[in-house]
Design a protein around this motif. Structure first.
Motif, PDB file in Angstrom:
ATOM      1  N   PRO A 235      20.903   1.189   7.828  1.00 44.61           N
ATOM      2  CA  PRO A 235      21.085   2.603   8.220  1.00 44.61           C
ATOM      3  C   PRO A 235      20.908   3.571   7.056  1.00 44.61           C
ATOM      4  CG  PRO A 235      22.819   1.220   9.146  1.00 44.61           C
ATOM      5  CD  PRO A 235      22.082   0.375   8.164  1.00 44.61           C
ATOM      6  N   PHE A 236      21.380   3.186   5.863  1.00 47.75           N
ATOM      7  CA  PHE A 236      21.240   4.053   4.693  1.00 47.75           C
ATOM      8  C   PHE A 236      19.777   4.186   4.268  1.00 47.75           C
ATOM      9  CE2 PHE A 236      25.712   2.679   4.210  1.00 47.75           C
ATOM     10  CZ  PHE A 236      26.320   3.924   4.127  1.00 47.75           C
ATOM     11  N   VAL A 237      19.034   3.084   4.338  1.00 50.67           N
ATOM     12  CA  VAL A 237      17.607   3.119   3.990  1.00 50.67           C
ATOM     13  C   VAL A 237      16.851   4.023   4.952  1.00 50.67           C
ATOM     14  CG1 VAL A 237      15.474   1.754   3.919  1.00 50.67           C
ATOM     15  CG2 VAL A 237      17.549   0.874   2.837  1.00 50.67           C
ATOM     16  N   ILE A 238      17.122   3.863   6.246  1.00 47.13           N
ATOM     17  CA  ILE A 238      16.436   4.673   7.249  1.00 47.13           C
ATOM     18  C   ILE A 238      16.745   6.152   7.044  1.00 47.13           C
ATOM     19  CG2 ILE A 238      16.263   5.204   9.716  1.00 47.13           C
ATOM     20  CD1 ILE A 238      16.896   2.235  10.268  1.00 47.13           C
ATOM     21  N   LEU A 239      18.013   6.481   6.821  1.00 44.96           N
ATOM     22  CA  LEU A 239      18.407   7.878   6.601  1.00 44.96           C
ATOM     23  C   LEU A 239      17.724   8.440   5.350  1.00 44.96           C
ATOM     24  CD1 LEU A 239      22.213   7.772   7.464  1.00 44.96           C
ATOM     25  CD2 LEU A 239      20.421   8.971   8.735  1.00 44.96           C
ATOM     26  N   PHE A 240      17.676   7.640   4.291  1.00 42.89           N
ATOM     27  CA  PHE A 240      17.036   8.089   3.054  1.00 42.89           C
ATOM     28  C   PHE A 240      15.562   8.401   3.288  1.00 42.89           C
ATOM     29  CE2 PHE A 240      14.801   7.534  -0.938  1.00 42.89           C
ATOM     30  CZ  PHE A 240      15.623   8.203  -1.837  1.00 42.89           C
ATOM     31  N   VAL A 241      14.867   7.502   3.998  1.00 42.00           N
ATOM     32  CA  VAL A 241      13.442   7.697   4.276  1.00 42.00           C
ATOM     33  C   VAL A 241      13.234   8.905   5.189  1.00 42.00           C
ATOM     34  CG1 VAL A 241      11.410   6.667   5.386  1.00 42.00           C
ATOM     35  CG2 VAL A 241      12.841   5.288   3.866  1.00 42.00           C
ATOM     36  N   LYS A 242      14.096   9.050   6.181  1.00 43.63           N
ATOM     37  CA  LYS A 242      13.977  10.183   7.106  1.00 43.63           C
ATOM     38  C   LYS A 242      14.137  11.526   6.378  1.00 43.63           C
ATOM     39  CE  LYS A 242      13.773   8.234  11.329  1.00 43.63           C
ATOM     40  NZ  LYS A 242      12.750   8.573  12.343  1.00 43.63           N
ATOM     41  N   VAL A 243      15.034  11.556   5.409  1.00 44.74           N
ATOM     42  CA  VAL A 243      15.321  12.806   4.707  1.00 44.74           C
ATOM     43  C   VAL A 243      14.242  13.142   3.678  1.00 44.74           C
ATOM     44  CG1 VAL A 243      16.903  13.922   3.075  1.00 44.74           C
ATOM     45  CG2 VAL A 243      17.814  12.674   5.043  1.00 44.74           C
ATOM     46  N   PHE A 244      13.747  12.123   2.969  1.00 46.40           N
ATOM     47  CA  PHE A 244      12.882  12.407   1.818  1.00 46.40           C
ATOM     48  C   PHE A 244      11.387  12.134   2.040  1.00 46.40           C
ATOM     49  CE2 PHE A 244      17.106  11.748  -0.050  1.00 46.40           C
ATOM     50  CZ  PHE A 244      17.210  12.910  -0.800  1.00 46.40           C
ATOM     51  N   MET A 245      11.006  11.609   3.184  1.00 49.84           N
ATOM     52  CA  MET A 245       9.555  11.386   3.426  1.00 49.84           C
ATOM     53  C   MET A 245       9.025  12.376   4.455  1.00 49.84           C
ATOM     54  SD  MET A 245       8.543   7.354   3.361  1.00 49.84           S
ATOM     55  CE  MET A 245       6.808   7.760   3.687  1.00 49.84           C
TER      56      MET A 245
ATOM     57  N   GLN B  98       1.385   0.191  10.461  1.00 48.06           N
ATOM     58  CA  GLN B  98       0.531   1.336  10.149  1.00 48.06           C
ATOM     59  C   GLN B  98       1.310   2.512   9.572  1.00 48.06           C
ATOM     60  OE1 GLN B  98      -2.873   1.112  10.472  1.00 48.06           O
ATOM     61  NE2 GLN B  98      -2.374  -1.025  10.947  1.00 48.06           N
ATOM     62  N   ALA B  99       2.525   2.751  10.068  1.00 44.63           N
ATOM     63  CA  ALA B  99       3.300   3.925   9.648  1.00 44.63           C
ATOM     64  C   ALA B  99       3.804   3.751   8.218  1.00 44.63           C
ATOM     65  CB  ALA B  99       4.481   4.134  10.596  1.00 44.63           C
ATOM     66  N   ALA B 100       3.474   4.701   7.357  1.00 45.41           N
ATOM     67  CA  ALA B 100       3.870   4.620   5.947  1.00 45.41           C
ATOM     68  C   ALA B 100       5.385   4.605   5.790  1.00 45.41           C
ATOM     69  CB  ALA B 100       3.273   5.791   5.173  1.00 45.41           C
TER      70      ALA B 100
ATOM     71  N   GLY C 161       0.790  -1.225   0.000  1.00 45.53           N
ATOM     72  CA  GLY C 161       0.000   0.000   0.000  1.00 45.53           C
ATOM     73  C   GLY C 161       0.819   1.270   0.000  1.00 45.53           C
ATOM     74  N   VAL C 162       2.021   1.219  -0.606  1.00 47.17           N
ATOM     75  CA  VAL C 162       2.882   2.411  -0.632  1.00 47.17           C
ATOM     76  C   VAL C 162       3.223   2.825  -2.074  1.00 47.17           C
ATOM     77  CG1 VAL C 162       3.882   2.154   1.663  1.00 47.17           C
ATOM     78  CG2 VAL C 162       4.912   0.920  -0.259  1.00 47.17           C
ATOM     79  N   MET C 163       2.296   2.556  -3.007  1.00 46.96           N
ATOM     80  CA  MET C 163       2.535   2.955  -4.391  1.00 46.96           C
ATOM     81  C   MET C 163       2.637   4.466  -4.546  1.00 46.96           C
ATOM     82  SD  MET C 163       3.208   0.738  -6.696  1.00 46.96           S
ATOM     83  CE  MET C 163       2.923   1.731  -8.154  1.00 46.96           C
ATOM     84  N   ASP C 164       2.064   5.215  -3.608  1.00 43.13           N
ATOM     85  CA  ASP C 164       2.205   6.674  -3.630  1.00 43.13           C
ATOM     86  C   ASP C 164       3.673   7.085  -3.565  1.00 43.13           C
ATOM     87  OD1 ASP C 164      -0.481   6.946  -3.750  1.00 43.13           O
ATOM     88  OD2 ASP C 164      -0.774   7.570  -1.678  1.00 43.13           O
ATOM     89  N   TYR C 165       4.495   6.208  -2.988  1.00 43.28           N
ATOM     90  CA  TYR C 165       5.918   6.504  -2.788  1.00 43.28           C
ATOM     91  C   TYR C 165       6.797   5.696  -3.744  1.00 43.28           C
ATOM     92  CZ  TYR C 165       3.955   8.279   1.585  1.00 43.28           C
ATOM     93  OH  TYR C 165       3.191   8.943   2.522  1.00 43.28           O
ATOM     94  N   PHE C 166       6.209   5.188  -4.829  1.00 45.99           N
ATOM     95  CA  PHE C 166       6.956   4.295  -5.717  1.00 45.99           C
ATOM     96  C   PHE C 166       8.199   4.971  -6.283  1.00 45.99           C
ATOM     97  CE2 PHE C 166       7.776   2.607 -10.044  1.00 45.99           C
ATOM     98  CZ  PHE C 166       8.168   1.330  -9.678  1.00 45.99           C
ATOM     99  N   GLY C 167       8.073   6.209  -6.740  1.00 48.07           N
ATOM    100  CA  GLY C 167       9.224   6.924  -7.278  1.00 48.07           C
ATOM    101  C   GLY C 167      10.321   7.091  -6.243  1.00 48.07           C
TER     102      GLY C 167
END
Length: 444
Positions: free
Chosen positions: A434-444, A383-385, A231-237
């Motif tokens: 750690p890189f995935v988490i940082l990426f999500v934190k910065v861009f979401m 629950q958290a996107a 359910g995260v196709m909104d964030y596919f890009g």
């Protein structure tokens, strides 16, 4: 001597590739639902005929178990002589047992017979429902991905990244196209293609190991599947961009550490000299268009027909394993503390970064060792996107999973020892997180 580009094949490359990209990869808004054209209509089909499709899948799984069991005790039959039958039904006793367990579980779940912890909607019921959906989605994806992979797109892009792969990943420029194909194509097909190219003298031992173990993701179509089901196709890009960035970082690190770094840089014949002729005339754009047009000239009905192997392989070979291991993983995750124990280090890392629902997410990510779809199943209750996006990305980045790629890598001897595949999974998981988490934190 310079060859002229065929305009018809150039148009075939452009139109075929663009059709594949828009039909399979580009998300659209369908009455508030964000999805690609292919997966939106495939899911509508599955929803309308879910009961009938579940029954057909059950029959396929039972057939898979029965035929492979028969062959185990009667190995002189035609099954071993026919290429496709051999691929689908000739396997080891270990996987025959897995198929039998998967078949028994499927029958129990379908007819709701047996203990509730096995057949409930949270465990076996969830697995059968998802397996039914995937048994239609994945073969469809494999079929239509042909437009992206085999109409020249990979050859065109390969010319532009060839100069980058050598310093980044310590492999020769000729590996560029295989790296792209492995990243966007089906993992099992990429491993087999890498093995074939290695045996034909295109890659060294180390290059083959690097490509097969650090670039064979679940395919770009699979990323769409994972994003859609979670359910995260909104964030596919965003997910696609994050995977590109993090996978490069992880590969840069992992090819420089054991076990891959210890593999010899020699070809299959024992020499260190590359013996094939590579076209170098013209600039990158000219060469890219020329190679793409050449590849498009070879594309036709036979390319789509060739996908029958992997389409049937998924249904008959992998689905029983997914039902077996997936149900077991869900039972362990929901009714025992085992998965929580082994995923505790990941949970601590995620808590350190303030990730929501870290416990469930850590268990979901670690379950990816068994099968690359288990993180999606276990992570479905999150629950958290932002946490769902992390799980989606990690399920793709892990690459190694026991239900398919780990076994394939070790059986083809691309990775020499089975324990090394487990080590690669752990390396990639702990380096990537750690890189995935940082990426999500910065861009979401």
């Amino acid at each position: 001597m310079k060859q002229e580009m065929d305009a018809k094949n150039l148009i075939k490359f452009i139109l075929g590739t663009l059709f594949g990209v828009f039909f399979v990869l580009v998300p659209f808004n369908f009455d508030g639902t964000v999805d690609t054209i292919l997966f939106y209509y495939v899911k509508l089909f599955v929803k309308q005929f879910n009961s009938q499709l579940s029954m057909v899948l059950m029959i396929c799984i039972i057939a898979s178990a029965a035929i492979s069991l028969f062959n185990l005790f009667n190995d002189k039959t035609f099954l071993g002589q026919n290429r496709l039958m051999k691929k689908l039904f000739v396997t080891s006793p270990f996987y025959v047992v897995n198929r039998i367990i998967g078949a028994v579980l499927t029958v129990m779940i379908y007819f709701q017979i047996g203990p509730s912890f096995l057949i409930s909607a949270d465990t076996g019921g969830s697995m059968l429902s998802l397996a039914t959906q995937l048994a239609v989605i994945v073969p469809s994806m494999l079929l239509f991905q042909t437009f992206i992979l085999e109409f020249g797109g990979m050859e065109f892009l390969g010319e532009f990244i060839g100069k980058l792969v050598k310093p980044l990943f310590k492999v020769s420029e000729i590996c560029a196209t295989s790296i792209i194909s492995a990243w966007v194509g089906p993992g099992n097909a990429a491993i087999m293609a890498t093995k074939e190219l290695f045996e034909n003298g295109y890659f060294t031992f180390r290059e083959a190991a690097a490509i097969a173990s650090h670039f064979t993701t679940g395919s770009i179509g699979w990323i769409v599947v994972v994003s859609s089901v979670l359910g995260v196709m909104d964030y596919f890009g965003l997910i696609l961009a994050g995977l590109l960035v993090v996978s490069i970082i992880v590969a840069v690190i992992c090819v420089r550490i054991p076990p891959v770094s210890l593999y010899e840089d020699v070809y299959v014949d024992g020499t260190t000299e590359f013996k094939h002729v590579v076209l170098k005339e013209g600039n990158a754009l000219t060469r890219g268009l020329h190679n793409a047009a050449n590849r498009a000239s070879e594309a036709g009905v036979k390319n789509f027909a060739a996908k029958i192997d992997n389409m049937t392989f998924y249904v008959f070979w992998l689905t029983p394993i997914i039902i077996c291991w997936g149900t077991a993983a869900l039972v362990i995750a929901l009714f025992t503390p085992v998965l929580g124990w082994i995923s505790l280090p990941l949970e601590l890392i995620m808590n350190l970064f303030g990730v929501k629902e870290a416990g469930i997410a850590a268990s979901a990510i670690m379950s990816g060792l068994a099968d690359n779809y288990l993180p999606v199943i276990i992570g479905g209750s999150i629950q958290a996107a932002s946490t769902k996006v992390i799980v989606a990305m990690m399920s793709i980045l892990s690459i190694i999973y026991l239900s398919e790629t780990a076994t394939l890598l070790s059986s083809t001897k691309i990775i020499k020892k089975f324990w090394q595949t487990i080590l690669i999974f752990l390396e990639r998981t702990y380096i990537a997180l750690p890189f995935v988490i940082l990426f999500v934190k910065v861009f979401m």
